[in-house]
Design a protein around this motif. Structure first.
Motif, PDB file in Angstrom:
ATOM      1  N   UNK A  45       2.101   3.242  -9.196  1.00 42.06           N
ATOM      2  CA  UNK A  45       1.665   3.540  -7.969  1.00 42.06           C
ATOM      3  C   UNK A  45       2.813   3.008  -7.025  1.00 42.06           C
ATOM      4  N   UNK A  46       3.468   3.776  -6.376  1.00 45.04           N
ATOM      5  CA  UNK A  46       4.371   3.364  -5.416  1.00 45.04           C
ATOM      6  C   UNK A  46       3.966   2.617  -4.171  1.00 45.04           C
ATOM      7  N   UNK A  47       4.569   1.428  -4.206  1.00 43.88           N
ATOM      8  CA  UNK A  47       4.168   0.703  -2.945  1.00 43.88           C
ATOM      9  C   UNK A  47       5.008   0.263  -1.909  1.00 43.88           C
ATOM     10  N   UNK A  48       6.515   0.687  -2.036  1.00 44.00           N
ATOM     11  CA  UNK A  48       7.465   0.528  -1.161  1.00 44.00           C
ATOM     12  C   UNK A  48       8.755   1.571  -1.451  1.00 44.00           C
ATOM     13  N   UNK A  63      20.837  -8.298   4.861  1.00 44.28           N
ATOM     14  CA  UNK A  63      21.406  -9.671   4.086  1.00 44.28           C
ATOM     15  C   UNK A  63      20.384 -10.780   4.680  1.00 44.28           C
ATOM     16  N   UNK A  64      20.050 -11.532   3.388  1.00 43.33           N
ATOM     17  CA  UNK A  64      19.335 -12.645   3.697  1.00 43.33           C
ATOM     18  C   UNK A  64      17.827 -12.249   4.268  1.00 43.33           C
ATOM     19  N   UNK A  65      17.268 -11.265   3.834  1.00 44.04           N
ATOM     20  CA  UNK A  65      16.005 -10.779   4.297  1.00 44.04           C
ATOM     21  C   UNK A  65      14.950 -10.801   3.294  1.00 44.04           C
ATOM     22  N   UNK A  66      13.591 -10.658   3.990  1.00 47.92           N
ATOM     23  CA  UNK A  66      12.575 -10.767   2.912  1.00 47.92           C
ATOM     24  C   UNK A  66      11.557  -9.494   3.328  1.00 47.92           C
ATOM     25  N   UNK A  67      11.274  -8.791   2.345  1.00 51.28           N
ATOM     26  CA  UNK A  67      10.346  -7.737   2.300  1.00 51.28           C
ATOM     27  C   UNK A  67       8.950  -8.052   1.755  1.00 51.28           C
ATOM     28  N   UNK A 131       5.507 -10.987 -11.264  1.00 55.43           N
ATOM     29  CA  UNK A 131       5.528 -11.950 -10.370  1.00 55.43           C
ATOM     30  C   UNK A 131       4.237 -12.519  -9.777  1.00 55.43           C
ATOM     31  N   UNK A 132       4.045 -13.761  -9.734  1.00 57.94           N
ATOM     32  CA  UNK A 132       3.018 -14.465  -9.181  1.00 57.94           C
ATOM     33  C   UNK A 132       2.542 -13.965  -7.899  1.00 57.94           C
ATOM     34  N   UNK A 133       1.347 -13.622  -7.454  1.00 56.89           N
ATOM     35  CA  UNK A 133       1.048 -13.193  -6.279  1.00 56.89           C
ATOM     36  C   UNK A 133       0.836 -14.444  -5.257  1.00 56.89           C
ATOM     37  N   UNK A 134       0.986 -14.658  -3.971  1.00 59.27           N
ATOM     38  CA  UNK A 134       0.602 -15.610  -3.253  1.00 59.27           C
ATOM     39  C   UNK A 134      -0.879 -15.713  -3.147  1.00 59.27           C
ATOM     40  N   UNK A 135      -1.495 -16.819  -2.547  1.00 58.35           N
ATOM     41  CA  UNK A 135      -2.863 -16.903  -2.412  1.00 58.35           C
ATOM     42  C   UNK A 135      -3.525 -15.833  -1.352  1.00 58.35           C
ATOM     43  N   UNK A 136      -2.427 -15.388  -0.565  1.00 52.62           N
ATOM     44  CA  UNK A 136      -2.900 -14.242   0.662  1.00 52.62           C
ATOM     45  C   UNK A 136      -2.847 -12.864  -0.104  1.00 52.62           C
ATOM     46  N   UNK A 137      -2.358 -12.625  -1.302  1.00 51.28           N
ATOM     47  CA  UNK A 137      -2.264 -11.584  -1.920  1.00 51.28           C
ATOM     48  C   UNK A 137      -1.091 -10.739  -1.651  1.00 51.28           C
ATOM     49  N   UNK A 138       0.011 -11.384  -1.202  1.00 48.87           N
ATOM     50  CA  UNK A 138       1.450 -10.872  -0.723  1.00 48.87           C
ATOM     51  C   UNK A 138       2.747 -11.657  -1.719  1.00 48.87           C
ATOM     52  N   UNK A 139       3.357 -10.744  -2.044  1.00 50.76           N
ATOM     53  CA  UNK A 139       4.601 -10.855  -2.805  1.00 50.76           C
ATOM     54  C   UNK A 139       5.781 -10.635  -2.164  1.00 50.76           C
ATOM     55  N   UNK A 140       6.743 -11.767  -2.073  1.00 48.32           N
ATOM     56  CA  UNK A 140       8.018 -11.489  -1.248  1.00 48.32           C
ATOM     57  C   UNK A 140       9.085 -11.016  -2.062  1.00 48.32           C
ATOM     58  N   UNK A 149      18.561   0.129  -0.081  1.00 52.14           N
ATOM     59  CA  UNK A 149      17.339   0.579   0.031  1.00 52.14           C
ATOM     60  C   UNK A 149      16.549  -0.199  -1.488  1.00 52.14           C
ATOM     61  N   UNK A 150      15.278  -0.205  -1.268  1.00 56.58           N
ATOM     62  CA  UNK A 150      14.398  -0.758  -2.063  1.00 56.58           C
ATOM     63  C   UNK A 150      13.339   0.157  -2.392  1.00 56.58           C
ATOM     64  N   UNK A 151      13.039   0.340  -3.783  1.00 53.55           N
ATOM     65  CA  UNK A 151      11.697   1.132  -4.179  1.00 53.55           C
ATOM     66  C   UNK A 151      11.001   0.384  -4.946  1.00 53.55           C
TER      67      UNK A 151
END
Length: 422
Positions: A45-48, A63-67, A131-140, A149-151
Protein backbone atom coordinates in the motif's frame (compact mmCIF):
# COMPACT_ATOMS: atom_id res chain seq x y z
CA UNK A 1 -4.47 -5.17 0.31
CA UNK A 2 -4.05 -8.91 0.22
CA UNK A 3 -7.35 -10.71 0.46
CA UNK A 4 -6.08 -12.94 3.28
CA UNK A 5 -5.30 -9.85 5.40
CA UNK A 6 -8.21 -7.56 4.50
CA UNK A 7 -10.28 -8.69 7.46
CA UNK A 8 -7.54 -7.83 9.90
CA UNK A 9 -7.23 -4.38 8.44
CA UNK A 10 -10.96 -3.92 8.51
CA UNK A 11 -10.68 -4.54 12.24
CA UNK A 12 -8.36 -2.09 12.12
CA UNK A 13 30.72 11.95 7.03
CA UNK A 14 34.09 10.40 6.47
CA UNK A 15 36.93 10.51 3.88
CA UNK A 16 35.93 9.70 0.35
CA UNK A 17 32.39 9.86 -0.91
CA UNK A 18 30.69 8.21 2.06
CA UNK A 19 27.98 10.10 3.88
CA UNK A 20 27.06 7.40 6.37
CA UNK A 21 26.44 8.83 9.84
CA UNK A 22 29.23 8.01 12.25
CA UNK A 23 29.36 8.00 16.02
CA UNK A 24 28.74 5.84 19.04
CA UNK A 25 25.82 7.79 20.43
CA UNK A 26 23.24 5.78 22.30
CA UNK A 27 19.88 5.07 20.74
CA UNK A 28 17.05 7.56 20.88
CA UNK A 29 15.49 8.76 24.10
CA UNK A 30 12.38 6.97 25.27
CA UNK A 31 11.42 3.30 25.04
CA UNK A 32 14.23 1.19 23.60
CA UNK A 33 12.12 -1.85 22.78
CA UNK A 34 8.43 -2.15 22.07
CA UNK A 35 5.84 -4.79 22.84
CA UNK A 36 6.12 -8.36 21.59
CA UNK A 37 4.04 -8.27 18.43
CA UNK A 38 2.47 -10.29 15.63
CA UNK A 39 2.62 -9.45 11.94
CA UNK A 40 -0.07 -8.41 9.45
CA UNK A 41 0.71 -8.04 5.74
CA UNK A 42 -0.73 -5.70 3.14
CA UNK A 43 -0.29 -5.58 -0.61
CA UNK A 44 2.34 -2.86 -0.87
CA UNK A 45 0.00 0.00 0.00
CA UNK A 46 1.52 3.31 -1.10
CA UNK A 47 1.83 5.74 1.80
CA UNK A 48 3.97 8.52 0.31
CA UNK A 49 4.92 9.69 -3.16
CA UNK A 50 6.34 13.21 -3.26
CA UNK A 51 6.31 13.19 -7.06
CA UNK A 52 2.53 13.55 -6.98
CA UNK A 53 1.89 14.90 -3.48
CA UNK A 54 0.55 11.64 -2.08
CA UNK A 55 0.92 11.48 1.71
CA UNK A 56 3.33 14.45 1.73
CA UNK A 57 3.64 17.80 -0.06
CA UNK A 58 4.47 17.59 -3.75
CA UNK A 59 8.13 18.20 -4.55
CA UNK A 60 11.50 16.85 -3.50
CA UNK A 61 12.35 16.64 0.19
CA UNK A 62 15.22 18.95 1.06
CA UNK A 63 18.38 18.74 3.15
CA UNK A 64 18.08 18.13 6.89
CA UNK A 65 14.33 17.57 6.45
CA UNK A 66 11.91 15.18 8.16
CA UNK A 67 8.89 13.62 6.45
CA UNK A 68 6.28 12.37 8.91
CA UNK A 69 4.27 9.25 7.97
CA UNK A 70 1.10 8.64 9.97
CA UNK A 71 0.92 4.83 9.98
CA UNK A 72 -2.05 4.67 12.35
CA UNK A 73 -4.11 7.05 10.27
CA UNK A 74 -3.33 5.12 7.09
CA UNK A 75 -4.43 1.80 8.64
CA UNK A 76 -7.31 3.08 10.79
CA UNK A 77 -7.59 -0.16 12.73
CA UNK A 78 -11.05 -0.35 14.26
CA UNK A 79 -9.52 -2.20 17.19
CA UNK A 80 -7.85 1.09 18.11
CA UNK A 81 -4.45 -0.62 18.26
CA UNK A 82 -1.44 1.54 17.47
CA UNK A 83 1.05 -0.37 15.31
CA UNK A 84 4.29 -1.15 17.11
CA UNK A 85 6.36 -1.35 13.90
CA UNK A 86 5.99 -0.98 10.15
CA UNK A 87 7.63 -2.83 7.27
CA UNK A 88 8.07 -0.40 4.37
CA UNK A 89 9.81 -0.26 1.03
CA UNK A 90 11.54 3.14 0.90
CA UNK A 91 12.54 4.42 -2.55
CA UNK A 92 14.53 7.56 -3.33
CA UNK A 93 14.22 9.00 -6.83
CA UNK A 94 16.51 11.51 -8.60
CA UNK A 95 18.77 12.57 -5.70
CA UNK A 96 20.82 15.70 -6.39
CA UNK A 97 23.86 14.51 -4.35
CA UNK A 98 24.96 11.54 -2.25
CA UNK A 99 22.94 11.27 0.94
CA UNK A 100 21.23 8.90 3.35
CA UNK A 101 17.74 8.39 4.79
CA UNK A 102 17.07 7.48 8.43
CA UNK A 103 13.73 5.97 9.50
CA UNK A 104 12.93 6.19 13.22
CA UNK A 105 9.98 6.50 15.66
CA UNK A 106 8.40 9.93 15.87
CA UNK A 107 8.82 11.50 19.29
CA UNK A 108 12.31 10.07 19.78
CA UNK A 109 15.65 11.70 19.02
CA UNK A 110 17.08 10.76 15.64
CA UNK A 111 19.49 7.86 16.12
CA UNK A 112 22.96 7.53 14.59
CA UNK A 113 21.93 5.01 11.92
CA UNK A 114 21.00 4.97 8.25
CA UNK A 115 18.21 3.07 6.52
CA UNK A 116 18.91 3.84 2.87
CA UNK A 117 21.99 5.21 1.10
CA UNK A 118 21.62 7.11 -2.18
CA UNK A 119 24.12 8.08 -4.84
CA UNK A 120 23.86 11.02 -7.22
CA UNK A 121 23.56 9.77 -10.76
CA UNK A 122 21.72 6.63 -9.70
CA UNK A 123 18.13 7.44 -10.60
CA UNK A 124 16.34 5.10 -8.18
CA UNK A 125 17.44 3.39 -4.93
CA UNK A 126 15.26 1.10 -2.81
CA UNK A 127 15.60 -0.68 0.53
CA UNK A 128 13.20 -2.45 2.83
CA UNK A 129 12.91 -0.92 6.30
CA UNK A 130 11.47 -2.30 9.52
CA UNK A 131 10.99 0.61 11.88
CA UNK A 132 9.48 1.05 15.33
CA UNK A 133 6.40 3.30 15.24
CA UNK A 134 6.12 6.23 17.62
CA UNK A 135 3.56 6.13 20.43
CA UNK A 136 1.48 8.54 18.33
CA UNK A 137 1.45 6.13 15.37
CA UNK A 138 3.94 8.13 13.30
CA UNK A 139 7.28 7.25 11.67
CA UNK A 140 9.85 9.91 10.67
CA UNK A 141 12.04 9.84 7.55
CA UNK A 142 15.10 12.11 7.73
CA UNK A 143 17.02 13.18 4.62
CA UNK A 144 20.59 14.23 5.32
CA UNK A 145 21.69 16.43 2.40
CA UNK A 146 20.57 17.35 -1.11
CA UNK A 147 17.09 16.97 -2.49
CA UNK A 148 15.19 13.92 -3.76
CA UNK A 149 11.75 12.48 -4.26
CA UNK A 150 10.69 9.84 -1.73
CA UNK A 151 8.25 6.96 -2.31
CA UNK A 152 7.12 4.75 0.57
CA UNK A 153 5.13 1.53 0.18
CA UNK A 154 3.76 -0.23 3.26
CA UNK A 155 4.28 -3.99 3.06
CA UNK A 156 3.11 -4.90 6.54
CA UNK A 157 2.79 -3.87 10.18
CA UNK A 158 2.97 -5.28 13.69
CA UNK A 159 0.65 -4.81 16.64
CA UNK A 160 1.15 -5.94 20.22
CA UNK A 161 0.13 -9.55 20.72
CA UNK A 162 -3.64 -9.74 21.10
CA UNK A 163 -4.17 -5.99 20.58
CA UNK A 164 -5.82 -6.07 17.14
CA UNK A 165 -9.25 -7.30 18.26
CA UNK A 166 -9.50 -11.07 17.71
CA UNK A 167 -7.03 -11.16 14.87
CA UNK A 168 -4.06 -13.17 16.01
CA UNK A 169 -1.62 -12.13 13.32
CA UNK A 170 1.43 -14.06 12.13
CA UNK A 171 4.52 -15.32 13.94
CA UNK A 172 7.93 -15.87 12.35
CA UNK A 173 10.11 -18.95 12.08
CA UNK A 174 13.71 -18.37 11.05
CA UNK A 175 14.81 -20.85 8.42
CA UNK A 176 18.06 -22.42 7.31
CA UNK A 177 19.25 -20.11 4.52
CA UNK A 178 18.75 -21.81 1.15
CA UNK A 179 19.15 -20.72 -2.45
CA UNK A 180 15.88 -21.39 -4.28
CA UNK A 181 16.64 -19.81 -7.64
CA UNK A 182 19.69 -18.67 -9.59
CA UNK A 183 18.95 -18.13 -13.26
CA UNK A 184 22.71 -18.16 -13.99
CA UNK A 185 22.81 -21.82 -12.93
CA UNK A 186 20.53 -24.86 -12.78
CA UNK A 187 19.29 -23.96 -9.29
CA UNK A 188 15.52 -23.54 -9.45
CA UNK A 189 12.95 -24.15 -12.13
CA UNK A 190 13.89 -21.22 -14.40
CA UNK A 191 17.24 -20.95 -16.19
CA UNK A 192 18.52 -18.06 -18.31
CA UNK A 193 18.06 -14.32 -18.07
CA UNK A 194 14.58 -12.91 -17.51
CA UNK A 195 13.50 -10.64 -20.33
CA UNK A 196 11.48 -7.45 -20.52
CA UNK A 197 7.87 -7.93 -19.48
CA UNK A 198 8.39 -11.54 -18.45
CA UNK A 199 6.30 -12.93 -15.63
CA UNK A 200 7.74 -16.08 -14.09
CA UNK A 201 5.99 -18.31 -11.59
CA UNK A 202 8.35 -20.27 -9.35
CA UNK A 203 6.47 -23.18 -7.85
CA UNK A 204 8.64 -26.25 -7.32
CA UNK A 205 11.55 -24.43 -5.73
CA UNK A 206 9.50 -22.43 -3.20
CA UNK A 207 7.33 -25.41 -2.26
CA UNK A 208 10.35 -27.00 -0.57
CA UNK A 209 10.33 -24.35 2.17
CA UNK A 210 6.60 -23.79 2.54
CA UNK A 211 4.52 -25.04 5.44
CA UNK A 212 2.47 -27.94 4.03
CA UNK A 213 -0.28 -27.16 6.54
CA UNK A 214 -0.63 -23.63 5.13
CA UNK A 215 -0.97 -23.41 1.35
CA UNK A 216 -0.65 -19.61 1.48
CA UNK A 217 2.56 -19.57 3.51
CA UNK A 218 4.21 -16.16 3.66
CA UNK A 219 7.94 -16.36 3.00
CA UNK A 220 10.79 -13.98 3.82
CA UNK A 221 13.00 -13.98 0.72
CA UNK A 222 16.20 -12.18 -0.19
CA UNK A 223 15.85 -11.32 -3.90
CA UNK A 224 18.82 -10.23 -6.02
CA UNK A 225 19.06 -8.85 -9.55
CA UNK A 226 22.44 -9.06 -11.28
CA UNK A 227 24.05 -8.21 -14.63
CA UNK A 228 21.05 -6.30 -16.04
CA UNK A 229 21.41 -5.06 -19.60
CA UNK A 230 19.58 -1.81 -18.81
CA UNK A 231 17.91 0.10 -15.99
CA UNK A 232 14.77 -1.65 -14.80
CA UNK A 233 12.80 -2.81 -11.81
CA UNK A 234 11.63 -6.21 -10.55
CA UNK A 235 8.34 -6.85 -8.80
CA UNK A 236 7.77 -9.84 -6.49
CA UNK A 237 4.13 -10.92 -6.18
CA UNK A 238 1.92 -14.00 -5.62
CA UNK A 239 1.83 -15.96 -8.87
CA UNK A 240 -1.61 -16.11 -10.42
CA UNK A 241 -2.40 -12.51 -9.52
CA UNK A 242 -1.91 -9.42 -11.64
CA UNK A 243 1.54 -7.87 -11.36
CA UNK A 244 1.44 -5.20 -8.65
CA UNK A 245 2.15 -1.61 -9.59
CA UNK A 246 5.12 -1.42 -7.20
CA UNK A 247 8.76 -2.49 -7.26
CA UNK A 248 10.97 -4.56 -4.95
CA UNK A 249 14.26 -3.99 -6.76
CA UNK A 250 15.40 -0.93 -8.71
CA UNK A 251 18.69 -1.06 -10.58
CA UNK A 252 20.77 0.51 -13.31
CA UNK A 253 22.60 -1.20 -16.11
CA UNK A 254 25.26 -3.60 -14.83
CA UNK A 255 24.33 -3.17 -11.14
CA UNK A 256 23.74 -5.96 -8.63
CA UNK A 257 21.01 -5.12 -6.12
CA UNK A 258 19.49 -7.08 -3.22
CA UNK A 259 16.31 -6.50 -1.21
CA UNK A 260 14.25 -8.60 1.19
CA UNK A 261 10.57 -9.24 0.58
CA UNK A 262 7.79 -10.79 2.66
CA UNK A 263 5.43 -12.53 0.25
CA UNK A 264 2.34 -14.72 0.43
CA UNK A 265 2.98 -17.73 -1.80
CA UNK A 266 -0.06 -19.67 -2.92
CA UNK A 267 -0.44 -22.92 -4.83
CA UNK A 268 0.74 -21.19 -8.02
CA UNK A 269 4.04 -20.21 -6.40
CA UNK A 270 5.99 -16.98 -6.42
CA UNK A 271 5.77 -14.44 -9.24
CA UNK A 272 8.76 -12.45 -10.51
CA UNK A 273 8.34 -9.68 -13.09
CA UNK A 274 11.11 -7.78 -14.89
CA UNK A 275 10.13 -4.49 -16.47
CA UNK A 276 12.87 -3.86 -19.03
CA UNK A 277 15.98 -5.38 -20.56
CA UNK A 278 17.37 -8.74 -19.46
CA UNK A 279 18.52 -9.67 -15.98
CA UNK A 280 19.56 -12.69 -13.91
CA UNK A 281 17.54 -13.22 -10.73
CA UNK A 282 18.47 -14.94 -7.48
CA UNK A 283 16.07 -15.89 -4.67
CA UNK A 284 17.31 -16.96 -1.21
CA UNK A 285 15.06 -18.31 1.53
CA UNK A 286 15.32 -16.61 4.94
CA UNK A 287 12.26 -17.81 6.91
CA UNK A 288 8.48 -17.93 6.95
CA UNK A 289 5.46 -16.53 8.76
CA UNK A 290 2.80 -18.72 10.34
CA UNK A 291 -0.71 -17.36 9.88
CA UNK A 292 -2.34 -18.04 13.23
CA UNK A 293 -6.03 -18.71 13.30
CA UNK A 294 -8.57 -16.16 14.44
CA UNK A 295 -8.63 -15.80 18.23
CA UNK A 296 -5.93 -18.48 18.46
CA UNK A 297 -3.18 -18.59 21.04
CA UNK A 298 -0.01 -17.60 19.18
CA UNK A 299 2.29 -18.66 22.00
CA UNK A 300 5.57 -16.94 22.84
CA UNK A 301 7.84 -17.90 19.93
CA UNK A 302 8.26 -15.95 16.71
CA UNK A 303 6.99 -12.66 18.10
CA UNK A 304 8.66 -9.50 16.85
CA UNK A 305 9.98 -6.97 19.35
CA UNK A 306 10.80 -3.65 17.67
CA UNK A 307 13.79 -1.72 18.95
CA UNK A 308 14.87 1.87 18.57
CA UNK A 309 17.44 1.65 15.73
CA UNK A 310 20.87 1.01 17.25
CA UNK A 311 24.33 0.66 15.69
CA UNK A 312 26.23 -2.42 16.86
CA UNK A 313 29.03 -2.53 14.26
CA UNK A 314 31.08 0.11 12.43
CA UNK A 315 34.48 -1.11 11.23
CA UNK A 316 35.47 2.46 10.28
CA UNK A 317 35.90 3.36 13.94
CA UNK A 318 36.31 -0.03 15.60
CA UNK A 319 32.80 -0.17 17.04
CA UNK A 320 31.74 -3.77 17.65
CA UNK A 321 34.88 -5.17 15.96
CA UNK A 322 38.48 -4.10 15.33
CA UNK A 323 38.81 -1.08 13.05
CA UNK A 324 39.64 -1.85 9.43
CA UNK A 325 38.01 -3.12 6.30
CA UNK A 326 36.76 -6.70 6.06
CA UNK A 327 39.15 -8.36 3.64
CA UNK A 328 38.75 -11.28 1.23
CA UNK A 329 37.82 -14.52 2.98
CA UNK A 330 37.23 -12.74 6.29
CA UNK A 331 34.52 -13.33 8.89
CA UNK A 332 33.39 -10.46 11.13
CA UNK A 333 31.83 -11.60 14.41
CA UNK A 334 29.20 -9.19 15.76
CA UNK A 335 27.47 -9.17 19.18
CA UNK A 336 23.81 -8.28 18.59
CA UNK A 337 22.31 -9.01 22.01
CA UNK A 338 22.74 -6.72 24.99
CA UNK A 339 22.65 -3.25 23.38
CA UNK A 340 19.32 -1.45 23.34
CA UNK A 341 17.45 -4.03 25.37
CA UNK A 342 17.92 -7.02 23.05
CA UNK A 343 18.03 -9.97 25.46
CA UNK A 344 19.94 -13.23 25.28
CA UNK A 345 18.45 -16.26 23.55
CA UNK A 346 16.66 -14.49 20.72
CA UNK A 347 15.90 -16.48 17.57
CA UNK A 348 16.90 -13.82 15.04
CA UNK A 349 17.56 -10.12 14.62
CA UNK A 350 16.35 -7.72 11.97
CA UNK A 351 19.30 -5.58 10.87
CA UNK A 352 20.26 -3.04 8.26
CA UNK A 353 23.57 -4.19 6.81
CA UNK A 354 25.64 -1.53 5.02
CA UNK A 355 28.87 -1.61 3.00
CA UNK A 356 30.94 1.55 2.62
CA UNK A 357 34.40 2.46 1.25
CA UNK A 358 34.56 -0.78 -0.79
CA UNK A 359 37.61 -1.18 -3.00
CA UNK A 360 35.81 -3.53 -5.40
CA UNK A 361 32.45 -5.19 -5.92
CA UNK A 362 31.51 -8.10 -3.67
CA UNK A 363 28.89 -9.60 -1.40
CA UNK A 364 28.29 -10.42 2.27
CA UNK A 365 26.67 -13.54 3.73
CA UNK A 366 25.17 -13.17 7.22
CA UNK A 367 24.53 -16.20 9.42
CA UNK A 368 24.44 -17.35 13.03
CA UNK A 369 27.92 -17.41 14.55
CA UNK A 370 29.48 -20.85 14.57
CA UNK A 371 27.30 -22.27 11.78
CA UNK A 372 28.47 -23.14 8.25
CA UNK A 373 28.42 -20.31 5.73
CA UNK A 374 25.36 -20.85 3.51
CA UNK A 375 25.39 -20.47 -0.26
CA UNK A 376 23.34 -17.27 -0.08
CA UNK A 377 23.94 -13.52 0.03
CA UNK A 378 22.39 -10.78 2.14
CA UNK A 379 24.17 -7.74 0.72
CA UNK A 380 25.78 -7.09 -2.66
CA UNK A 381 28.15 -4.12 -2.50
CA UNK A 382 29.81 -1.89 -5.08
CA UNK A 383 33.08 -0.01 -5.33
CA UNK A 384 33.10 3.44 -3.70
CA UNK A 385 29.32 3.31 -3.11
CA UNK A 386 27.36 3.08 0.15
CA UNK A 387 24.94 0.15 -0.17
CA UNK A 388 22.40 -0.97 2.44
CA UNK A 389 20.22 -4.07 2.68
CA UNK A 390 17.77 -5.07 5.39
CA UNK A 391 17.95 -8.71 6.37
CA UNK A 392 16.96 -11.19 9.08
CA UNK A 393 19.78 -13.18 10.66
CA UNK A 394 19.60 -16.13 13.09
CA UNK A 395 21.55 -15.57 16.32
CA UNK A 396 23.88 -18.00 18.09
CA UNK A 397 23.21 -19.06 21.66
CA UNK A 398 25.85 -16.60 22.90
CA UNK A 399 24.28 -13.67 20.99
CA UNK A 400 26.46 -13.34 17.88
CA UNK A 401 26.07 -13.24 14.12
CA UNK A 402 28.87 -13.53 11.55
CA UNK A 403 29.42 -11.63 8.31
CA UNK A 404 31.42 -13.52 5.69
CA UNK A 405 33.15 -11.56 2.91
CA UNK A 406 34.45 -13.96 0.23
CA UNK A 407 36.32 -11.34 -1.80
CA UNK A 408 36.98 -7.62 -1.96
CA UNK A 409 37.62 -5.17 0.89
CA UNK A 410 34.93 -3.07 2.52
CA UNK A 411 33.91 -1.39 5.77
CA UNK A 412 30.78 -2.86 7.32
CA UNK A 413 28.04 -1.22 9.39
CA UNK A 414 25.20 -3.03 11.20
CA UNK A 415 22.13 -1.34 12.69
CA UNK A 416 19.69 -3.46 14.74
CA UNK A 417 15.99 -2.76 14.18
CA UNK A 418 14.42 -5.45 16.37
CA UNK A 419 14.39 -9.15 17.12
CA UNK A 420 12.23 -12.30 17.03
CA UNK A 421 11.63 -14.30 20.19
CA UNK A 422 12.79 -17.90 20.42
Amino acid sequence: MRASRAAALAAIVLAGSTLLPIGTAAAADGPQVGAASTYFSVSNYRLVDTRVGNGAPSGKVGPDSVTKIDISNALRLTSGAVPTAAVMNVTVVDPTIDSYITAYPDGQARPVVSSLNVTAGRTVTTNRVTVQVGANGIVDLYNHVGSAHVVVDLQGFYTAKGANSGYAGSTFTIGTPKRLLDTRTTIGDRQGRVGAGEQNALAADVSSVMDPAQPDTELALQVTATEPTEASHVTVYPAGQRVWNTSDLNFGRGQTVTNISYMDVGRSGLGLYNNAGQVDLIVDYVGRFKHNRYDGDVGTSGLFVPASPTRVLDTRIGQGAPAGKAGPGSTTRVKVTGPNGVPANVAAVVVNLTSTNATEDGHITAHAAGTPVPNTSNLNYRTRTDVASMTIVPVSADGYIELYNPHGRTDLVVDVQGYYTS
